[in-house]
Structures are given as structure tokens and as C-alpha cells.
Design a protein around this motif. Structure first.
Motif, PDB file in Angstrom:
ATOM      1  N   GLN A   1       0.843  -1.198   0.000  1.00 44.60           N
ATOM      2  CA  GLN A   1       0.000   0.000   0.000  1.00 44.60           C
ATOM      3  C   GLN A   1       0.881   1.252   0.000  1.00 44.60           C
ATOM      4  O   GLN A   1       0.600   2.214  -0.716  1.00 44.60           O
ATOM      5  CB  GLN A   1      -0.923   0.006   1.219  1.00 44.60           C
ATOM      6  N   ALA A   2       1.951   1.237   0.783  1.00 42.89           N
ATOM      7  CA  ALA A   2       2.873   2.374   0.821  1.00 42.89           C
ATOM      8  C   ALA A   2       3.478   2.622  -0.560  1.00 42.89           C
ATOM      9  O   ALA A   2       3.629   3.766  -0.992  1.00 42.89           O
ATOM     10  CB  ALA A   2       3.970   2.134   1.850  1.00 42.89           C
ATOM     11  N   SER A   3       3.797   1.546  -1.266  1.00 43.98           N
ATOM     12  CA  SER A   3       4.320   1.692  -2.621  1.00 43.98           C
ATOM     13  C   SER A   3       3.308   2.389  -3.518  1.00 43.98           C
ATOM     14  O   SER A   3       3.657   3.277  -4.309  1.00 43.98           O
ATOM     15  CB  SER A   3       4.688   0.321  -3.196  1.00 43.98           C
ATOM     16  N   THR A   4       2.060   2.015  -3.369  1.00 40.85           N
ATOM     17  CA  THR A   4       0.998   2.634  -4.165  1.00 40.85           C
ATOM     18  C   THR A   4       0.840   4.116  -3.812  1.00 40.85           C
ATOM     19  O   THR A   4       0.656   4.960  -4.703  1.00 40.85           O
ATOM     20  CB  THR A   4      -0.332   1.880  -3.953  1.00 40.85           C
ATOM     21  N   VAL A   5       0.937   4.435  -2.546  1.00 38.04           N
ATOM     22  CA  VAL A   5       0.860   5.835  -2.117  1.00 38.04           C
ATOM     23  C   VAL A   5       1.976   6.628  -2.779  1.00 38.04           C
ATOM     24  O   VAL A   5       1.748   7.712  -3.342  1.00 38.04           O
ATOM     25  CB  VAL A   5       0.942   5.947  -0.574  1.00 38.04           C
ATOM     26  N   TYR A   6       3.191   6.095  -2.742  1.00 38.22           N
ATOM     27  CA  TYR A   6       4.322   6.797  -3.344  1.00 38.22           C
ATOM     28  C   TYR A   6       4.190   6.913  -4.859  1.00 38.22           C
ATOM     29  O   TYR A   6       4.582   7.925  -5.441  1.00 38.22           O
ATOM     30  CB  TYR A   6       5.643   6.136  -2.958  1.00 38.22           C
TER      31      TYR A   6
ATOM     32  N   ILE B   1      -5.431  -4.313  -1.018  1.00 38.03           N
ATOM     33  CA  ILE B   1      -4.656  -3.082  -1.009  1.00 38.03           C
ATOM     34  C   ILE B   1      -5.583  -1.933  -1.353  1.00 38.03           C
ATOM     35  O   ILE B   1      -6.131  -1.880  -2.453  1.00 38.03           O
ATOM     36  CB  ILE B   1      -3.480  -3.160  -2.000  1.00 38.03           C
ATOM     37  N   THR B   2      -5.741  -1.055  -0.393  1.00 36.46           N
ATOM     38  CA  THR B   2      -6.562   0.114  -0.613  1.00 36.46           C
ATOM     39  C   THR B   2      -5.703   1.336  -0.339  1.00 36.46           C
ATOM     40  O   THR B   2      -5.363   1.620   0.806  1.00 36.46           O
ATOM     41  CB  THR B   2      -7.795   0.130   0.312  1.00 36.46           C
ATOM     42  N   ALA B   3      -5.334   2.001  -1.392  1.00 34.96           N
ATOM     43  CA  ALA B   3      -4.550   3.224  -1.231  1.00 34.96           C
ATOM     44  C   ALA B   3      -5.502   4.379  -0.971  1.00 34.96           C
ATOM     45  O   ALA B   3      -6.540   4.485  -1.616  1.00 34.96           O
ATOM     46  CB  ALA B   3      -3.718   3.481  -2.477  1.00 34.96           C
ATOM     47  N   PRO B   4      -5.134   5.226  -0.042  1.00 34.01           N
ATOM     48  CA  PRO B   4      -5.985   6.387   0.199  1.00 34.01           C
ATOM     49  C   PRO B   4      -6.029   7.275  -1.041  1.00 34.01           C
ATOM     50  O   PRO B   4      -5.048   7.367  -1.775  1.00 34.01           O
ATOM     51  CB  PRO B   4      -5.309   7.108   1.362  1.00 34.01           C
ATOM     52  N   ALA B   5      -7.157   7.872  -1.269  1.00 34.10           N
ATOM     53  CA  ALA B   5      -7.282   8.780  -2.406  1.00 34.10           C
ATOM     54  C   ALA B   5      -6.411  10.001  -2.133  1.00 34.10           C
ATOM     55  O   ALA B   5      -6.613  10.699  -1.148  1.00 34.10           O
ATOM     56  CB  ALA B   5      -8.734   9.189  -2.599  1.00 34.10           C
ATOM     57  N   LEU B   6      -5.424  10.191  -2.975  1.00 33.14           N
ATOM     58  CA  LEU B   6      -4.509  11.309  -2.802  1.00 33.14           C
ATOM     59  C   LEU B   6      -4.586  12.234  -3.994  1.00 33.14           C
ATOM     60  O   LEU B   6      -4.456  11.805  -5.135  1.00 33.14           O
ATOM     61  CB  LEU B   6      -3.063  10.814  -2.687  1.00 33.14           C
ATOM     62  N   SER B   7      -4.799  13.453  -3.724  1.00 29.37           N
ATOM     63  CA  SER B   7      -4.721  14.480  -4.746  1.00 29.37           C
ATOM     64  C   SER B   7      -4.128  15.690  -4.052  1.00 29.37           C
ATOM     65  O   SER B   7      -4.787  16.317  -3.223  1.00 29.37           O
ATOM     66  CB  SER B   7      -6.102  14.799  -5.315  1.00 29.37           C
ATOM     67  N   VAL B   8      -2.864  15.935  -4.318  1.00 30.56           N
ATOM     68  CA  VAL B   8      -2.192  17.043  -3.642  1.00 30.56           C
ATOM     69  C   VAL B   8      -1.930  18.158  -4.638  1.00 30.56           C
ATOM     70  O   VAL B   8      -1.695  17.908  -5.824  1.00 30.56           O
ATOM     71  CB  VAL B   8      -0.891  16.589  -2.965  1.00 30.56           C
ATOM     72  N   SER B   9      -1.978  19.363  -4.162  1.00 33.15           N
ATOM     73  CA  SER B   9      -1.781  20.499  -5.055  1.00 33.15           C
ATOM     74  C   SER B   9      -0.478  21.231  -4.776  1.00 33.15           C
ATOM     75  O   SER B   9      -0.213  22.262  -5.371  1.00 33.15           O
ATOM     76  CB  SER B   9      -2.957  21.466  -4.928  1.00 33.15           C
ATOM     77  N   SER B  10       0.328  20.682  -3.860  1.00 27.56           N
ATOM     78  CA  SER B  10       1.600  21.330  -3.549  1.00 27.56           C
ATOM     79  C   SER B  10       2.628  20.287  -3.135  1.00 27.56           C
ATOM     80  O   SER B  10       2.289  19.175  -2.723  1.00 27.56           O
ATOM     81  CB  SER B  10       1.425  22.349  -2.424  1.00 27.56           C
ATOM     82  N   VAL B  11       3.877  20.683  -3.237  1.00 28.12           N
ATOM     83  CA  VAL B  11       4.970  19.817  -2.809  1.00 28.12           C
ATOM     84  C   VAL B  11       4.874  19.589  -1.308  1.00 28.12           C
ATOM     85  O   VAL B  11       5.079  18.479  -0.820  1.00 28.12           O
ATOM     86  CB  VAL B  11       6.334  20.436  -3.212  1.00 28.12           C
TER      87      VAL B  11
ATOM     88  N   SER C   1       3.438  11.922   2.703  1.00 31.26           N
ATOM     89  CA  SER C   1       4.513  10.936   2.789  1.00 31.26           C
ATOM     90  C   SER C   1       4.915  10.697   4.241  1.00 31.26           C
ATOM     91  O   SER C   1       5.028   9.546   4.687  1.00 31.26           O
ATOM     92  CB  SER C   1       5.715  11.424   1.974  1.00 31.26           C
ATOM     93  N   LEU C   2       5.134  11.770   4.979  1.00 34.24           N
ATOM     94  CA  LEU C   2       5.536  11.638   6.376  1.00 34.24           C
ATOM     95  C   LEU C   2       4.445  10.948   7.195  1.00 34.24           C
ATOM     96  O   LEU C   2       4.746  10.078   8.021  1.00 34.24           O
ATOM     97  CB  LEU C   2       5.874  13.006   6.966  1.00 34.24           C
ATOM     98  N   GLY C   3       3.210  11.295   6.947  1.00 33.37           N
ATOM     99  CA  GLY C   3       2.110  10.644   7.657  1.00 33.37           C
ATOM    100  C   GLY C   3       2.086   9.142   7.409  1.00 33.37           C
ATOM    101  O   GLY C   3       1.884   8.354   8.334  1.00 33.37           O
ATOM    102  N   HIS C   4       2.318   8.754   6.164  1.00 31.72           N
ATOM    103  CA  HIS C   4       2.309   7.329   5.856  1.00 31.72           C
ATOM    104  C   HIS C   4       3.525   6.629   6.469  1.00 31.72           C
ATOM    105  O   HIS C   4       3.412   5.508   6.971  1.00 31.72           O
ATOM    106  CB  HIS C   4       2.237   7.091   4.346  1.00 31.72           C
TER     107      HIS C   4
END
Length: 162
Positions: free
Chosen positions: A20-25, A74-84, A91-94
């Protein structure tokens, strides 16, 4: 010593968490590609590959000890970020979530008297300290940059060297 019972189940859960972490990254890499930051995207892709290696370490440990590794849902959280900044905060949270899971495995191994898992778990504990420090350091730098274009491009170039 054969690995079974609660500890084998927990190792399987950890394999799933690492995948799952791989998917997040991978998603964070995509988000950085969208922001036209290929160096940072590449850094996140390298992190994704490292998480796959971590899952493999757990699977190998299990098979070496007569257990059957399995991958859960494997359920990756829905991520949509608009900034670095948001990407590195995610990333740090995960990483913190993974760190706590490793510590739980360590506690369980001790409670179960499974000393054969301790060397592997010690390696992961050290790895997670390093991961959190690295991501936290990058996040601190991103916050100092505060969306300054020149600073982001410099960071992008630095992270592309990974």
C-alpha cells in the motif's frame, strides 16, 4: 523456528501495508509529474520501489520460516495534492503509520517469544527512523521554500539525484 499464528498473520498484514505504501508513493509521483517536478516525482518513484523491496523482505522471511505469505486487499488512500508541501506531509504521515506498525510487530514478536524475527524487525526499526528523518528534513526545506519557484526547482534538481 516456524512462523505461524498471530505473528504470521501480522507479517502478512505488514506485507500488504508495504505494498500500500508503494501505491501511495506512486500516486505522489504522479502528482509531482502533474506539477512538472520530474526530480521530485522520481524521488517518490524510488520510494515506491523501496517499499516493494520491504514487502519482499517480509515475504522472504516468512517463506524461509515455513510460512505462507499472502497479500491482502490493497486500498490506497485517495490522494490528490496540489503542492509539494502537501505531498511530503502525506509521505511523512504514511511513514509514521508504517513505523508504528513495525513497532507493533516488534512488540508482538517479543510477546510471542519469537527471537528469530528480531533481527529483521531491528533492521526495519532503523530503516523507519531513517525514512522519517529523511522525509521530515525534506518537508522542513519545502516549508522554508514556501512555494518559491527557484527554491522548488533547486529542490527538484537535488532530489532527482537519488
Amino acid at each position: 523456528m516456524e512462523l505461524n499464528g498471530k505473528l504470521a498473520d501480522a507479517f502478512n498484514d505488514q506485507i500488504t501495508l508495504e505494498l500500500q505504501a508503494s501505491t501511495v508513493y506512486r500516486q505522489l509521483a504522479i502528482e509531482m509529474d502533474v506539477l512538472s517536478l520530474p526530480g521530485i516525482a522520481g524521488w517518490f518513484r524510488a520510494q515506491a520501489a523501496e517499499e516493494l523491496e520491504h514487502a519482499e523482505k517480509f515475504a522472504t522471511h516468512m517463506t524461509d520460516r515455513g510460512a505462507h505469505p499472502t497479500i491482502g486487499d490493497i486500498t490506497a488512500p485517495a490522494l490528490s495534492v496540489s503542492s509539494v508541501s502537501a505531498a511530503f506531509e502525506a509521505s511523512l504521515g504514511h511513514e509514521k503509520k508504517v513505523s508504528e506498525s513495525i513497532r507493533d510487530l516488534y512488540r508482538l514478536a517479543h510477546n510471542e517469544g519469537d527471537i528469530d524475527s528480531v533481527p529483521l524487525l531491528n533492521w526495519f526499526i532503523e530503516e523507519q527512523v531513517e525514512e522519517e528523518a529523511t522525509v521530515g528534513g525534506i518537508l522542513d526545506r519545502v516549508k522554508m521554500i514556501n512555494n518559491d519557484g527557484n527554491g522548488l526547482l533547486r529542490l527538484d534538481g537535488e532530489l532527482s539525484a537519488r
